[in-house]
Scaffold this motif. Structure first.
Motif, PDB file in Angstrom:
ATOM      1  N   LEU A   1       0.833  -1.196   0.000  1.00 37.26           N
ATOM      2  CA  LEU A   1       0.000   0.000   0.000  1.00 37.26           C
ATOM      3  C   LEU A   1       0.871   1.250   0.000  1.00 37.26           C
ATOM      4  O   LEU A   1       0.650   2.185  -0.774  1.00 37.26           O
TER       5      LEU A   1
ATOM      6  N   SER B   1       2.531   1.757  -3.291  1.00 36.17           N
ATOM      7  CA  SER B   1       1.524   2.151  -4.279  1.00 36.17           C
ATOM      8  C   SER B   1       1.157   3.614  -4.127  1.00 36.17           C
ATOM      9  O   SER B   1       0.976   4.335  -5.109  1.00 36.17           O
ATOM     10  N   LEU B   2       1.038   4.080  -2.883  1.00 31.29           N
ATOM     11  CA  LEU B   2       0.718   5.489  -2.643  1.00 31.29           C
ATOM     12  C   LEU B   2       1.822   6.393  -3.170  1.00 31.29           C
ATOM     13  O   LEU B   2       1.558   7.454  -3.730  1.00 31.29           O
TER      14      LEU B   2
ATOM     15  N   LEU C   1     -11.618   5.567  -7.117  1.00 31.22           N
ATOM     16  CA  LEU C   1     -10.831   5.710  -5.898  1.00 31.22           C
ATOM     17  C   LEU C   1     -11.073   7.075  -5.279  1.00 31.22           C
ATOM     18  O   LEU C   1     -11.305   8.051  -5.978  1.00 31.22           O
ATOM     19  N   ASP C   2     -10.981   7.132  -3.973  1.00 31.52           N
ATOM     20  CA  ASP C   2     -11.018   8.409  -3.274  1.00 31.52           C
ATOM     21  C   ASP C   2      -9.581   8.916  -3.207  1.00 31.52           C
ATOM     22  O   ASP C   2      -8.893   8.756  -2.210  1.00 31.52           O
ATOM     23  N   ARG C   3      -9.113   9.492  -4.308  1.00 32.29           N
ATOM     24  CA  ARG C   3      -7.710   9.904  -4.406  1.00 32.29           C
ATOM     25  C   ARG C   3      -7.327  10.906  -3.321  1.00 32.29           C
ATOM     26  O   ARG C   3      -6.214  10.862  -2.813  1.00 32.29           O
TER      27      ARG C   3
ATOM     28  N   THR D   1      -8.324  11.164  -0.228  1.00 31.89           N
ATOM     29  CA  THR D   1      -8.054  10.467   1.034  1.00 31.89           C
ATOM     30  C   THR D   1      -6.779   9.644   0.928  1.00 31.89           C
ATOM     31  O   THR D   1      -5.955   9.652   1.837  1.00 31.89           O
ATOM     32  N   LEU D   2      -6.603   8.925  -0.168  1.00 31.03           N
ATOM     33  CA  LEU D   2      -5.406   8.109  -0.332  1.00 31.03           C
ATOM     34  C   LEU D   2      -4.139   8.954  -0.343  1.00 31.03           C
ATOM     35  O   LEU D   2      -3.150   8.628   0.311  1.00 31.03           O
TER      36      LEU D   2
ATOM     37  N   LEU E   1      -2.416  10.206   2.835  1.00 33.41           N
ATOM     38  CA  LEU E   1      -1.548   9.294   3.586  1.00 33.41           C
ATOM     39  C   LEU E   1      -0.076   9.427   3.229  1.00 33.41           C
ATOM     40  O   LEU E   1       0.768   8.755   3.806  1.00 33.41           O
TER      41      LEU E   1
ATOM     42  N   THR F   1       5.308   8.624   4.560  1.00 34.32           N
ATOM     43  CA  THR F   1       4.064   7.951   4.926  1.00 34.32           C
ATOM     44  C   THR F   1       4.051   7.740   6.435  1.00 34.32           C
ATOM     45  O   THR F   1       5.105   7.675   7.068  1.00 34.32           O
TER      46      THR F   1
END
Length: 83
Positions: free
Chosen positions: A24, A27-28, A52-54, A56-57, A60, A67
């Motif tokens: 994850l 990927s972020l 996707l809720d970009r 919010t993602l 992070l 991160t």
């Protein structure tokens, strides 16, 4: 410290695990800065159309690709007396 000694046949039973949280995190980072991760461009093109809720993602990770620590757990040896 625990030490394992494995012979040839034992190694055939060894399995490696991939951390979903580490995946994850990576990927972020690729989502935030695709130019730094050209190997992931085909994946990013496919994700580009996903629902996707970009916002919010991407919250992070930041522009420096930092991160939160809970996504990148670093395991340390316990100090003496920590039990």
């Amino acid at each position: 410290m625990i030490r394992y000694e494995l012979a040839g046949p034992d190694l055939s039973e060894v399995r490696f695990a991939i951390s979903p949280l580490n995946e994850l995190t990576l990927s972020l980072r690729a989502l935030r800065d695709p130019g730094r991760f050209p190997l992931h461009l085909p994946w990013l093109r496919g994700v580009g159309t996903a629902d996707l809720d970009r916002e919010t993602l991407l919250a992070l990770t930041n522009d420096r690709l930092w991160t939160p620590d809970f996504l990148n757990r670093t395991w340390t040896e316990p100090e003496e007396g920590d039990l």
